[in-house]
Every structure is written in structure tokens, then in C-alpha cells.
Design an enzyme around this catalytic site. Structure first.
Site, PDB file in Angstrom:
ATOM      1  N   GLU A 188     -11.635  13.488 -25.187  1.00 17.56           N
ATOM      2  CA  GLU A 188     -12.389  13.681 -26.412  1.00 17.56           C
ATOM      3  C   GLU A 188     -13.729  12.972 -26.319  1.00 17.56           C
ATOM      4  OE1 GLU A 188      -9.805  12.074 -29.364  1.00 17.56           O
ATOM      5  OE2 GLU A 188     -10.512  10.014 -29.104  1.00 17.56           O
ATOM      6  N   GLU A 196      -4.100   7.233 -38.027  1.00 10.41           N
ATOM      7  CA  GLU A 196      -5.209   6.440 -37.518  1.00 10.41           C
ATOM      8  C   GLU A 196      -6.482   7.273 -37.415  1.00 10.41           C
ATOM      9  OE1 GLU A 196      -4.366   4.012 -34.183  1.00 10.41           O
ATOM     10  OE2 GLU A 196      -2.387   3.421 -34.891  1.00 10.41           O
ATOM     11  N   GLU A 234      -4.614   9.732 -34.243  1.00 11.62           N
ATOM     12  CA  GLU A 234      -3.209   9.987 -33.963  1.00 11.62           C
ATOM     13  C   GLU A 234      -2.357   9.518 -35.132  1.00 11.62           C
ATOM     14  OE1 GLU A 234      -1.827   7.685 -30.665  1.00 11.62           O
ATOM     15  OE2 GLU A 234      -2.639   5.804 -31.437  1.00 11.62           O
ATOM     16  N   ASN A 258       1.206   7.335 -35.789  1.00 12.41           N
ATOM     17  CA  ASN A 258       2.260   6.498 -35.243  1.00 12.41           C
ATOM     18  C   ASN A 258       3.491   6.673 -36.108  1.00 12.41           C
ATOM     19  OD1 ASN A 258       1.210   5.037 -32.913  1.00 12.41           O
ATOM     20  ND2 ASN A 258      -0.269   4.199 -34.359  1.00 12.41           N
ATOM     21  N   GLU A 264       1.458  -4.521 -37.603  1.00  9.90           N
ATOM     22  CA  GLU A 264       0.604  -5.059 -38.663  1.00  9.90           C
ATOM     23  C   GLU A 264       0.958  -4.550 -40.053  1.00  9.90           C
ATOM     24  OE1 GLU A 264      -1.473  -1.564 -36.633  1.00  9.90           O
ATOM     25  OE2 GLU A 264      -0.264  -3.307 -36.052  1.00  9.90           O
ATOM     26  N   ARG A 295      -2.037 -12.148 -34.375  1.00  9.04           N
ATOM     27  CA  ARG A 295      -0.906 -12.127 -33.453  1.00  9.04           C
ATOM     28  C   ARG A 295      -1.017 -13.328 -32.521  1.00  9.04           C
ATOM     29  NH1 ARG A 295      -0.102  -5.763 -31.708  1.00  9.04           N
ATOM     30  NH2 ARG A 295      -0.819  -4.837 -33.669  1.00  9.04           N
ATOM     31  N   ARG A 354      10.033 -15.796  23.920  1.00 11.28           N
ATOM     32  CA  ARG A 354       8.828 -14.978  24.005  1.00 11.28           C
ATOM     33  C   ARG A 354       9.136 -13.487  24.046  1.00 11.28           C
ATOM     34  NH1 ARG A 354       5.130 -11.907  26.032  1.00 11.28           N
ATOM     35  NH2 ARG A 354       6.466 -11.314  27.765  1.00 11.28           N
ATOM     36  N   ASP A 355       9.506 -12.975  25.194  1.00 10.40           N
ATOM     37  CA  ASP A 355       9.584 -11.527  25.346  1.00 10.40           C
ATOM     38  C   ASP A 355      10.646 -10.910  24.454  1.00 10.40           C
ATOM     39  OD1 ASP A 355       8.640  -9.178  26.324  1.00 10.40           O
ATOM     40  OD2 ASP A 355       9.775  -9.221  28.187  1.00 10.40           O
ATOM     41  N   ALA A 356      11.729 -11.639  24.197  1.00 11.72           N
ATOM     42  CA  ALA A 356      12.786 -11.084  23.352  1.00 11.72           C
ATOM     43  C   ALA A 356      12.273 -10.807  21.947  1.00 11.72           C
ATOM     44  CB  ALA A 356      13.975 -12.044  23.305  1.00 11.72           C
ATOM     45  N   ARG A 375      -2.114 -12.188  32.554  1.00 13.77           N
ATOM     46  CA  ARG A 375      -2.575 -10.847  32.888  1.00 13.77           C
ATOM     47  C   ARG A 375      -3.675 -10.868  33.953  1.00 13.77           C
ATOM     48  NH1 ARG A 375      -2.922 -10.059  26.637  1.00 13.77           N
ATOM     49  NH2 ARG A 375      -0.816  -9.337  26.130  1.00 13.77           N
ATOM     50  N   ASP A 397      -0.859  -7.420  37.005  1.00 13.20           N
ATOM     51  CA  ASP A 397      -1.982  -6.586  36.602  1.00 13.20           C
ATOM     52  C   ASP A 397      -1.410  -5.278  36.078  1.00 13.20           C
ATOM     53  OD1 ASP A 397      -5.013  -5.983  36.650  1.00 13.20           O
ATOM     54  OD2 ASP A 397      -4.092  -4.231  37.623  1.00 13.20           O
ATOM     55  N   LYS A 455       8.597  -6.813  37.826  1.00 12.19           N
ATOM     56  CA  LYS A 455       8.443  -6.664  36.371  1.00 12.19           C
ATOM     57  C   LYS A 455       8.739  -5.219  35.973  1.00 12.19           C
ATOM     58  CE  LYS A 455       5.011  -7.423  32.684  1.00 12.19           C
ATOM     59  NZ  LYS A 455       5.967  -8.015  31.752  1.00 12.19           N
ATOM     60  N   HIS A 497      12.897  -8.954  36.369  1.00 13.88           N
ATOM     61  CA  HIS A 497      12.725  -8.860  34.911  1.00 13.88           C
ATOM     62  C   HIS A 497      12.878  -7.401  34.505  1.00 13.88           C
ATOM     63  CE1 HIS A 497      10.723  -9.407  30.947  1.00 13.88           C
ATOM     64  NE2 HIS A 497      10.190  -8.214  31.207  1.00 13.88           N
ATOM     65  N   HIS A 545      14.052  -4.631  30.913  1.00  8.95           N
ATOM     66  CA  HIS A 545      14.381  -4.446  29.497  1.00  8.95           C
ATOM     67  C   HIS A 545      15.605  -3.549  29.409  1.00  8.95           C
ATOM     68  CE1 HIS A 545      10.675  -6.151  27.563  1.00  8.95           C
ATOM     69  NE2 HIS A 545      10.270  -6.036  28.824  1.00  8.95           N
ATOM     70  N   THR A 550       0.963  -3.940  29.305  1.00  7.00           N
ATOM     71  CA  THR A 550      -0.231  -4.400  28.594  1.00  7.00           C
ATOM     72  C   THR A 550      -1.296  -4.900  29.576  1.00  7.00           C
ATOM     73  OG1 THR A 550       1.200  -5.113  26.787  1.00  7.00           O
ATOM     74  CG2 THR A 550      -1.061  -5.925  26.761  1.00  7.00           C
TER      75      THR A 550
END
Length: 1194
Positions: free
Chosen positions: A250, A325, A338, A340, A346, A391, A585-587, A658, A692, A755, A785, A787, A922
Site C-alpha cells: 500500500e 485501526e 486493519e 484486530n 492497551e 508497557r 596427526r594423520d588419523a 613436503r 614430493d 607412502k 604407510h 590408509h 598434497t
């Protein structure tokens, strides 16, 4: 963690999205349902009868207000209450009270229609009064009462359905010839509908929730640039408030007063008004102070407004109490807003100026009594004086009205002539609940005129003494003292136009840095990005206390005595298989995204030192742990190394180096690698597994030489891929590996490491490889090593033992399997009573495992098992390294590709082949992973990559690989793809860092000290800066701001404490902080901050924190229009780390515009056309989503 800002205002709880309320949200659905009911069964008629027993379907002060009316009319009263309201007065004041909502949230308890009806029927209730809020405007509730034969004290269901919808109510006003503001005829559910209205009616406009929202779902747009944001926010709020994001639009009436008319109608067609109230004092569309009657209102205008209100009520057949209102503009024109369909907060003002008890009238009307019999005839209703209602809330006006909770320590109320107090929880020791609204007391002042009523109100407010919770009294007094308010010439913009009303002396409490960290987490969420929604468990893993003198000697004492070469010989002579434990570490890199903190590693360290002195080594440093510690865990990796060495003096430490990259991802000058290795040895490192990512020997030699100079143990690694047992795979065959090992031996390796980073070895291949190396190099210690991704790890190790391996990598049982290493307990048990027996106590392994099983629960947000439930032999196809498998999955979910992870794995295979079937570890594995995700996100096949290589903006890691930044891959680069991807960039055909200029560490240290302070920068910080410049700077800034966050327990570190959770933080021996989080404030709109309240050593502290989400919501980033070639968008979500141009620059096709980064993956965004930069839509450091507009060209 309870957040005060999530409180639902009781007055507006009816706009809930709970299932019991959803049926009222669709107007069309309501109409269809009504039609079906009319066709299927007769409409029940209203039956008048005396109300002997009434249930109040509400809580707090309004419940007590209705209970008092019942008492005055000799009606037996019934209250309902939630579990959280067991101590509330409305439960006690009722004749009967019943608990409801077991298992439901505090709000949902009062919205459970079936249960409320059940309670009423079971206890012979005649009528239900809904109060205000909750179900008071719910047509379904009114209808349920009617169906159950219970009187609903309020309008009929059809009126509630009709007038509860702004669009329908607006049409009713039009039909009743009540003036309305120009607006849309129907609700709009998209921005185009809003723009159509604006095109016809112009700005400014008000966007409102079509189904109401109690002040929520309302936004003003004064110009076109504000429209989309206003629409998005209003629709979002409406959706959250009532479950329906459609809006009513509006024309905005500016400089308006908010006037509402109190009406009462009976069941005999009569309607009267009780005059009007002025509710113009509003904060964010929420009423604050109401007055009656409206001041300075022309009597003729009052007559027109009240007449319109009555006419509209009669037109829709309104019964019982309600309000109509209006907005009143500065030219005396009023517009309907509107209706209510309920009692208003109030309503007290109207009661005071008319002498009419509205609640009692409601009950009598529900019994069928005509208005005339109640003395409610219009000519008999007169205005008697003036009233003001304030209030009083438990909010802090100095902190943007932050709701406060807790116990009231002191309460002294106002009283006296002309003062009325309506309350429920206002007394000493009352507990202000965090679950409902912040209304504490309604204070109503009544006097002969407005000014006198204000004087009484000021006096009353000053009489109040409230301690223990903050209230908004200072703000109320500011308003009441304001000349404009006293004169009665205010509009709805009053508060906005008078910012001085909000000026209070802010809290000056100083908090410590650690509190600042907690505050940041509680407001903005974890400062370490969490991979899942799972929270860390509240658990404290423990191991037996170990005294330092109980720790025996181990292999480190051999190393210190014999040196690296003597150590290697001793290892080779050892008759049994040795174990390296990767738990530290690796785990956790493989299973928990490398997020395990030093504090938890240290808890297990003494136990390991005492019970596993036979370990060959502990892998606890290097690789991804270095930058993750700084970047995400906000701790120094060098401190981790030093502290663990102090606790474990007897077992050698091993790290992952690395080659020429040390622990970074870039090429460094040789003197950097030398200095890094020396520093690592000085901090306690012993064995360096040097590898590497491409098995590129020149890079390997840099690392090998550096470790040798530092007197560390050289454990040169050959990275394994392919399958030596498969004669059809010739690129990485047995001959390739034997020749590679020969070169490593020539370079001086002390120990050979194999590795197998992806877990590609199979028992047959393992036997062939180990046996061939052992035959050729009988004196060389071999360290394997792998996995356990495919689940063949233990079988491979058994084969390796028989073939002559010396050392194998395992991890404690509870951290083993899947993408981690094989199980320690399984290997120990499997080798018992054989010549390879490890001599490790299996019971101790089990106890160690139990500790990590519990500790792992602290890292639940990073659990790979959230999506990965078992190992997978598809690793033999995709060849994804174990650590990367978890990280890639985590990264995929972070980028919104979680559901496409299988596609990512398939693309990983394609990406690997595109790059030439390379060794993957990596950082080379990151290159393959980045390309794979890039292909999935952009829906590219390998064929597409080949055909479009010259136009695609590939991830920077892929481009750098093709340049030769990582070294030279076995077999060379794929052509012509390499040339196409590089787009003219320089190719590197020898060792990348060979010609790099040595770094001046002293100069770097000087610059860092100048920037951060002499006392801040240490030698190790300089090295960290060299590895990761930006990360180190952010780490130092973080530490300066938040202090030693490493002292926090892990759960607290990640997600913060729960409300009222006590914690002890030991700053140093014998010095402890006792911290309790008390509450979190609502948003302070002006500053975008929230306040967190703590108790620290018994003292109250508070911290203000910027709410980043709120700040972000202030602007919606534009999306790229893919049909416009001059618009360049983000190809992926991420952070802008660099902007390579500025507005006005001339750009050529292929020029780099922006560099993005997400989860370590960097992507260079290039221009696809020639042009001139018209606008840059992002800035460095900004987070962007996929397809966010980055740059516009002319």
C-alpha cells in the site's frame, strides 16, 4: 544455547508457524473448507447460556486480567500452563489449573488446539477466553470451540477468517465505504507484483505481511533501490511469523498518527464504540505507549472515524470486542488499516476513560446479553478524562531494548490515586522466563487530561524499584518528558525523529579477551567453520594420571645417543615389527578434518609416553596440521610441538615434510627449507618423512639435504599409486619404484618410507614391492604407510611383515579404519605369538582407544562418519588419498555439492586423467580435487574441458600445476591441454624454486615486530609467516583480540557454552576464572550489535558484539545475469582474496579480475570479453555465493 533475540512476543504468538495454525494461512483454503462444511453438514448455531466455568487459553497478565473478571462475576475459572510456567501466578490465581504441552516447546504448548479443547471438555468448561496473542485470532480455534459446544469469548470463526486477512479486510472496508489507503487488491507473492503497484502509485510504499504479523513482515521502500531489499526482508519475516511470505502493498502515509477505535458488538446486531486510542509511539512497528482519547483530535474527525469503525463492524457482523485501526494523515484524512479480532494489550486505556470493564462485557456478550442490558448504548458512553498506558518490559533501552531474563532481586511497585497496575510476574524473586515476552507490568495512569495523566505516570515510574533485571523505565521517562509528546502532537515517526530519546549512558563493563571469544561464538556462531550441524558432546575424557618419573626410556634415547645413522641401524636390527602411531596427526586429518586440538593431544601424551615406549615414533606434526592449527584452531603449531615434547620425552616424533614446500603449498627458497627443518629439530622434531607430491626428485633433494643439515632422521618417501601387481598398468610399475628408491638411497636417506596415501596397495602388490626393495637394499629400514579406505590394511601389513618390512603405521582402534590407518589393536593382536610380535600390551591399547573414542565425540562437527559410514573399495578406481577423501567431502558439502559427492569422485577420476594420471598427494591431490569440483559445479565433462579450455577460468591450483609450479610429473604434462589452460602463461620446466632468492629472516622479523609489537613476534612466528603470511597475521590479530583460547575445553572452543553453564578456565597454575553465561541481547539496530552477559568470579560482565548476520541482511548482493556478457559472476561460493582491477580500467579478454578462495581452493576469475570496468560489486575479504555479481563492464 538460549538466545534472547529468539523470544516470541506473546502478543503475536498467534502468527506462529506451528502445524496447528497452518490451516488459517491460506484464505483460499479457508473458503474452500467453509464451503465443504456447509455442503456436508448443517452449520452449528450459537447457543446462548450462562457461563459457569471459563477457561483462559493464555498466560501472564492477560490471563490474570480475565481470571479477575471471572471472580467478579462468580464464574469458576480454569487456567492452563506450560511446564515453563509452573511457577506463574495465573496458575495459582485460577480455581483450577492444568498443565499442557508435555514434550512441546513453551510456545507450542499454548497453541495446541486439540489439547486445550480436551482439557475444557474433560473439566466441564462452558467457555474459553483466548486473551490476546496465541490463539486469540485463530479461526480454527474459534471453530473448534464451536464444534465442541464451547462458547468462544470473541468473534465468530467466519469473522476471524475474514478480517484476519488484510486483503479480505480491505475489501470489506471498501464494501462498507470506509476510506482505505491505495494498495494491492490481492496479496502479492513476488517482486514483480510490487513493482506493478509502484508503477501506478509511486513511492513511498509500505509492504506488509498479508496474513498479519504483529509488526513483523513490514518494510518501507522510499525509492526503487530499496524495493528489492524491503520485499525480501518483509517476505522473509512474514514467512517466519505466519508461515506465509505473501505481502500486501500500500501507499505509505507519512507523518501519520496511528488511531484505533475500540468496538464492542453483541449477538443481536448492535455495535458501539468506546472511542479511540492513539498508538503512534511505536518502535519498529511495535506499540510502546498508548493514550486515550487521542489528543488534539477534532471532534468531527473523531465522529467520522468512530462511525466508520462501527459501520464496518456491522457490515461484517462483528460480535464481541475488537479494534478497528486507522492511519490519520496531517491533512485530517483517515485510512483503514486493519481489524484486530481480539482484546488488545492497551484495552485498559479505554476502560479507564469510559469506566466500562471490557473483559466483563466480553463474557456477558458471549452469554447472549444485549449491549443495552449492559448499559452499553452509544449515547450513554462518555469520555471521562485521559489515560496513558506504558508497557514496562524487562528490556535494556541502553542496549537497543535487549530483553533481560533472570530473577527479580528487588521489586517495589508504584501505587496511589490514578494509577492502575496490571501484572503477573512482578514481585521479588519472580523468575523472568526466557521463553515468553518481556512484558513485566502494564502501568495505566488516569487523570482529568493528558498532561495530568503523564505527570501521574512519571511519578509512578519513578516510584518503581526493580533490581536483578533491566527495564525500559528510562526510555519511558524520556518519552513522557518530551514536549512534543506532552502536547500530543506526535506521529508514528516520533521515535525515529527524536534519536535523543534513545541516548543513555551505555554500560561500561569491561570483559576479558576470553569472554570476547565466547561472545563472538554465541552471537555469530563458531569461529572455526563446522562441517556438520552435529554438536560436540558434553563429555570429559580421562586417562590415568601419570607422573613424569614413571616414563621409561624409548627409541628417542637411542636416537639421541646414536644419532640418525645409528638410530636407523638399530631399527633395522630390531627383530620385531615396529609401530608408528598416527593418532596425533594423520588419523584425525583423515577422519576429523585435522581439527584435533593440542589440549586433547596433551591429555593422552603422558599415558602414551608411559605405556607405549616401544613405539618407533609418533606422527604428530607437519602436513596439514600446521596451517590448520593457525587458521582454524587458533593455536601455534610450534607451541604444540614444544608442549608435546615436554610431555613425551621418550618416543621420537615424526612429521610430514613436503620436500621443497616444507609444510606449505608454495615454492620457497632453499634457505627457507633449511631454516624450517632446523627450527623443527630445535623444537623437538626427530624424524622427517620427506616426500614430493609428484615424486619429483629435485624437490625431494632440497628436503633431504635440509634435514641432514639439521641432524634429523631422513625418512625419504616414495609415493605409491597404480598397482604393481597389474601388468597392464605400465606407467607406475615395479621397475619405476625400484629406480626411484635407488635415487633416494643415493641422496642419503636413513629410512625408506613407502607412502601409500590412497590405500591402493593390495596384499600381492605389497609383497612384490617390499620384497623387491628388500632384496636390492637389505640394510635399508623400510617403513610402510597406508590408509584403510578399502579395508585391506591389516592384510597388507601381514604381507609386508612376511616380505621384510621394519615399521608400519597404525592408529588407535577408535581412530582407525576407513580413510584413516589400520587398527593398532588389530595389528598387535594379529602379530601376537609370532616372530613379529610388537610386545605392546593390548589392554593398554584398549584403554588408549577408549579415551579417543570419547574424545572423538568432541569433534562430532567434523566427523567423516556423518556421511561416510564405511570404507569403500572404489578407492582402487578413484585413487583419492585418505586425508583428502575426508577433506574433499567436507569441502564439497561446504560448497553446496554434498549431494553430488559421488559425481565429484567420478570427476576426480576424469580430472586425474586430464592432468596426465599423476601421483596424488598434497598438494598434487588438491589440484586434482579442485579440478574435479570445478567440473562438477560447472557441469563439465572431460570432453568439455578439452573443447573449452581456452575460455574456462580454471582453479588457480590447476593453472599453477600446469605451469610447473609443483615440479615435473612422471611422463610429462598433457598437451595441448597444458598450453590451452595456461593461455600464454610462462612454463617452468625445471625445479620451481631453484632460482628463488634467499629470504632475509631478520628483515621479516623486524617488519613483523614493527607491525605487531616487539613482545608478540618470536622466531617461530617469523617462520610461520614465511609459510603462510596472511594466516599468521590473522592468527596474531585473533590472539590479540581473544586471548589464549587454547585454554578453553574443546566443546566450549567450538560452539561455546550453554546458558547458565559454569566453566573453569585455568589461566595459570592456581589462577582460575569461573565463568557463567547469563543471557544474550536482542539486536541493536543502530549499531548491529548484541550484548552477551556473563558472571565472572561472581561479578557481572557484558560484551557487545557485532552481529554479522544482521549486517549482512542489510544488503542483498546482486546476481549475475548470465545472458549479459558484460557481467562477470562468481563461479563458486568463497571469499574474495584479491581484486586485480578498479573501476575505469580497460580490460582485455582473459585478464584476471578477481581471485576467490574457498576451503583452500583458489579460483582466478577472468574476463570473457574486452571492456572497461563499470562497477566492482565486491571488496577484498567479502564472502560471495555462486553467481554473485562480481564485476560489470561497459
Amino acid at each position: 544455547m538460549y538466545r534472547v533475540n529468539n523470544l516470541l512476543q506473546t502478543s503475536y504468538c498467534v502468527r506462529s508457524t506451528f502445524a496447528s495454525c497452518k490451516r488459517l494461512l491460506s484464505v483460499k483454503g479457508n473458503e474452500q473448507r467453509q464451503q465443504q462444511q456447509q455442503q456436508q453438514q448443517p452449520v452449528k448455531t450459537y447457543k446462548f447460556r450462562k457461563i459457569n466455568k471459563l477457561l483462559v487459553a493464555n498466560r501472564g497478565e492477560i490471563a490474570i486480567r480475565v481470571l479477575r473478571a471471572c471472580s467478579e462475576n462468580n464464574i469458576r475459572s480454569v487456567a492452563i500452563y506450560s511446564a515453563e510456567d509452573e511457577g506463574q501466578l495465573h496458575r495459582i490465581k485460577a480455581d483450577e489449573s492444568f498443565k499442557i504441552g508435555r514434550g512441546l516447546s513453551p510456545i507450542a504448548a499454548y497453541l495446541n488446539i486439540p489439547e486445550i479443547i480436551k482439557v475444557a471438555l474433560k473439566n466441564d468448561v462452558d467457555a474459553i477466553h483466548p486473551g490476546y496473542g496465541f490463539l486469540s485470532e485463530n479461526g480454527d480455534f474459534a471453530n473448534a470451540c464451536l464444534e465442541a459446544g464451547i462458547i468462544f469469548v470473541g468473534p465468530t470463526p467466519d469473522v476471524i477468517y475474514r478480517m484476519g486477512n488484510k486483503v479480505n479486510a480491505r475489501q470489506a472496508a471498501i464494501d462498507a465505504k470506509v476510506p482505505i489507503i491505495p494498495g494491492t487488491h490481492d496479496a502479492v507473492d513476488n517482486l514483480d507484483g510490487v513493482r506493478e503497484f509502484v508503477k501506478e502509485n509511486g513511492f513511498p510504499v509500505m509492504l506488509k505481511a498479508a496474513r498479519g504479523g504483529g509488526g513483523r513482515g513490514m518494510r518501507v521502500a522510499r525509492k526503487d533501490s530499496e524495493l528489492e531489499e524491503a520485499y525480501q526482508r518483509a517476505s522473509s519475516e512474514a514467512k517466519a511469523a505466519v508461515g506465509d511470505g505473501s505481502l500486501f502493498v500500500e501507499r505509505l502515509v507519512t507523518q501519520a498518527r496511528h488511531i484505533e477505535v475500540q468496538i464492542i458488538g453483541d449477538h443481536h446486531g448492535h455495535v458501539v464504540h468506546l472511542f479511540e486510542r492513539d498508538c503512534s509511539v511505536q518502535r519498529r512497528h511495535q506499540k510502546v505507549i498508548e493514550v486515550a482519547p487521542a489528543t488534539n483530535l477534532d471532534p468531527k474527525l473523531r465522529e467520522r472515524m468512530t462511525s466508520d469503525a462501527v459501520r464496518l463492524a456491522k457490515h461484517v457482523g462483528y460480535q464481541n470486542a475488537g479494534t478497528v485501526e486507522f492511519l490519520l494523515d496531517n491533512q485530517g484524512r483517515h485510512y483503514f488499516i486493519e481489524v484486530n479480532c481480539r482484546l488488545q494489550v492497551e484495552h485498559t486505556c479505554s476502560e479507564e476513560i469510559t469506566g466500562i470493564d471490557i473483559v466483563q462485557s466480553q463474557i456477558k456478550i458471549a452469554e447472549g446479553v444485549p449491549l443495552a442490558d449492559l448499559g452499553l448504548e452509544q449515547d450513554k458512553i462518555k469520555i471521562m478524562g485521559a489515560a496513558v498506558q506504558c508497557r514496562m518490559t524487562t528490556e535494556d533501552p541502553a542496549n537497543n531494548f535487549t530483553p533481560d531474563v533472570g530473577s527479580i532481586d528487588v521489586f517495589r511497585s508504584a501505587e496511589g490515586f490514578g494509577i492502575r497496575i496490571d501484572s503477573a510476574s512482578a514481585y521479588t524473586d519472580a523468575v523472568i522466563s526466557p521463553y515468553y515476552d518481556s512484558l513485566l507490568v502494564k502501568v495505566i495512569a488516569h487523570a482529568r487530561n493528558h498532561q495530568e495523566a503523564c505527570s501521574k505516570m512519571v511519578r509512578a515510574l519513578k516510584e518503581f524499584r526493580i533490581r536483578g533485571v533491566k527495564t525500559n523505565i528510562p526510555f519511558l521517562l524520556n518519552v513522557l518528558h518530551h514536549k512534543q509528546f506532552l502536547e500530543g502532537s506526535i506521529t508514528t515517526g516520533f521515535l525515529d525523529e527524536n534519536p535523543n530519546l534513545f541516548k543513555f549512558v551505555p554500560s561500561q563493563n569491561r570483559a576479558q579477551k576470553l569472554l570476547s571469544y565466547l561472545s563472538e561464538i554465541l552471537i555469530n556462531g563458531p569461529l572455526t567453520p563446522l562441517g556438520t550441524d552435529i554438536k560436540p558432546m558434553n563429555i570429559k575424557p580421562e586417562l590415568p594420571y601419570i607422573k613424569k618419573k614413571q616414563i621409561p626410556d624409548g627409541w628417542r634415547q637411542v636416537l639421541l645417543k646414536e644419532g640418525p645413522e645409528g638410530f636407523a641401524k638399530a631399527v633395522r636390527k630390531h627383530p620385531k615389527v615396529l609401530i608408528m602411531d598416527t593418532t596425533m596427526r594423520d588419523a584425525h586429518q583423515s577422519l576429523l578434518a585435522t581439527r584435533v586440538r593440542t589440549v586433547d593431544l596433551k591429555k593422552s601424551a603422558p599415558y602414551v609416553a608411559k605405556n607405549f615406549s616401544q613405539f618407533y615414533s609418533l606422527e604428530n606434526w607437519g602436513g596439514a596440521t600446521f596451517d590448520v592449527a593457525l587458521r582454524f584452531l587458533h593455536e601455534c603449531p610450534w607451541d604444540r610441538l614444544t608442549e608435546l615434547r615436554e610431555l613425551i620425552p621418550n618416543i621420537p616424533f615424526q612429521m610430514l615434510l613436503r620436500g621443497a614446500n616444507a609444510v606449505g603449498y608454495s615454492n620457497y627458497p632453499d634457505n627457507v627449507i633449511d631454516a624450517f627443518c632446523q627450527m623443527a629439530v630445535d623444537h623437538g622434531m626427530d624424524i622427517f618423512r620427506i616426500f614430493d607430491s609428484l615424486n619429483y626428485l629435485p624437490n625431494m633433494k632440497v628436503g633431504i639435504d635440509a634435514v641432514g643439515k639439521a641432524n634429523g632422521v631422513i625418512s625419504a618417501a616414495v609415493c605409491y599409486t597404480g598397482d604393481v601387481a597389474d601388468k597392464t598398468r605400465t606407467k607406475y610399475n615395479l621397475d619405476y619404484y625400484l629406480k626411484f628408491v635407488d635415487e633416494l638411497v643415493k641422496m642419503g636417506t636413513h629410512i625408506l618410507s613407502i607412502k601409500d596415501m590412497a590405500g591402493l596397495l593390495k596384499p600381492r602388490a605389497t609383497s612384490m614391492l617390499i620384497d623387491a626393495i628388500r632384496q636390492k637394499h637389505p640394510d635399508l629400514p623400510i617403513h610402510l604407510h597406508t590408509h584403510d579406505t578399502a579395508g585391506t590394511g591389516i592384510a597388507n601389513y601381514m604381507a609386508a611383515c612376511q616380505a621384510g618390512v621394519d615399521i608400519v603405521d597404525v592408529t588407535v582402534d577408535s581412530m582407525s579404519g576407513m580413510t584413516s590407518q589400520p587398527t593398532m589393536g588389530g595389528l598387535v593382536a594379529g602379530l601376537q605369538n609370532t616372530k613379529y610380535d610388537t610386545d605392546i600390551d593390548l589392554d593398554k591399547v584398549n584403554e588408549y582407544s577408549a579415551f579417543w573414542e570419547q574424545t572423538r565425540l568432541l569433534y562430532a562437527p567434523f566427523e567423516c562418519t556423518t556421511t561416510m559410514k564405511s570404507g569403500n573399495a572404489d578407492v582402487y578406481k578413484n585413487e583419492i588419498p585418505g586425508g583428502q577423501y575426508t577433506n574433499l567431502q567436507f569441502q564439497a558439502f561446504s560448497l553446496g555439492l554434498g549431494s553430488q559427492f559421488e559425481s565429484v569422485k567420478r570427476s576426480y577420476i576424469e580430472a586425474n586423467q586430464l592432468l596426465g594420471d599423476i601421483i596424488k598427494v598434497t598438494p598434487s591431490s588438491k589440484v586434482v580435487g579442485d579440478l574435479a569440483q570445478f567440473m562438477v559445479q560447472n557441469n563439465l565433462t572431460a570432453k568439455d574441458v578439452h573443447e573449452r579450455a581456452e575460455e574456462l577460468s580454471f582453479p588457480s591450483s590447476v593453472v599453477e600445476f600446469m605451469q610447473g609450479q609443483l615440479g615435473q610429473p612422471h611422463g610429462g604434462f598433457p598437451e595441448p591441454l597444458r598450453t590451452q589452460m595456461l593461455k600464454g602463461k610462462k612454463k617452468i620446466d625445471d625445479r620451481p624454486g631453484a632460482n628463488a632468492k634467499s629470504l632475509d629472516f631478520d628483515k621479516i622479523e623486524e617488519e613483523l615486530k614493527k607491525k605487531f609489537g616487539e613482545d608478540v613476534i618470536r622466531k617461530c612466528d617469523v617462520m610461520s609467516y614465511v609459510m603462510f603470511p596472511k594466516v599468521l597475521e590473522e592468527y596474531i590479530d585473533f590472539k590479540k583480540q581473544y586471548g589464549p583460547v587454547t585454554l578453553y575445553p574443546t566443546r566450549i572452543f567450538f560452539v561455546g557454552p550453554n546458558l547458565n553453564e559454569a566453566m573453569d578456565v585455568e589461566l595459570e597454575h592456581g589462577k582460575v576464572l569461573h565463568i557463567v553465561v547469563l543471557a544474550i541481547s536482542d539486536l541493536m539496530v543502530a549499531t548491529g550489535e548484541r550484548e552477551v552477559f556473563f558472571q565472572v568470579n561472581g561479578q557481572l560482565r557484558s560484551m557487545k558484539v557485532k552481529d554479522k548476520a544482521a549486517i549482512k541482511d542489510q544488503k542483498v548482493h546482486p546476481k549475475v545475469d548470465k545472458s549479459m556478457k558484460n557481467q562477470i559472476g562468481a563461479p563458486m561460493p568463497g571469499q574474495v582474496i584479491d581484486i586485480k582491477m578498479k573501476e575505469g580500467d580497460s580490460i582485455k579478454k582473459g585478464d584476471t579480475l578477481v581471485v576467490l578462495s574457498a576451503m583452500k581452493m583458489e579460483t582466478v576469475v577472468k574476463s570473457t570479453v574486452d571492456g572497461k570496468v563499470k562497477k566492482v560489486h565486491v571488496k577484498a575479504g567479502q564472502q560471495v555465493n555462486g553467481d554473485d555479481l562480481l564485476v560489470e563492464l561497459e
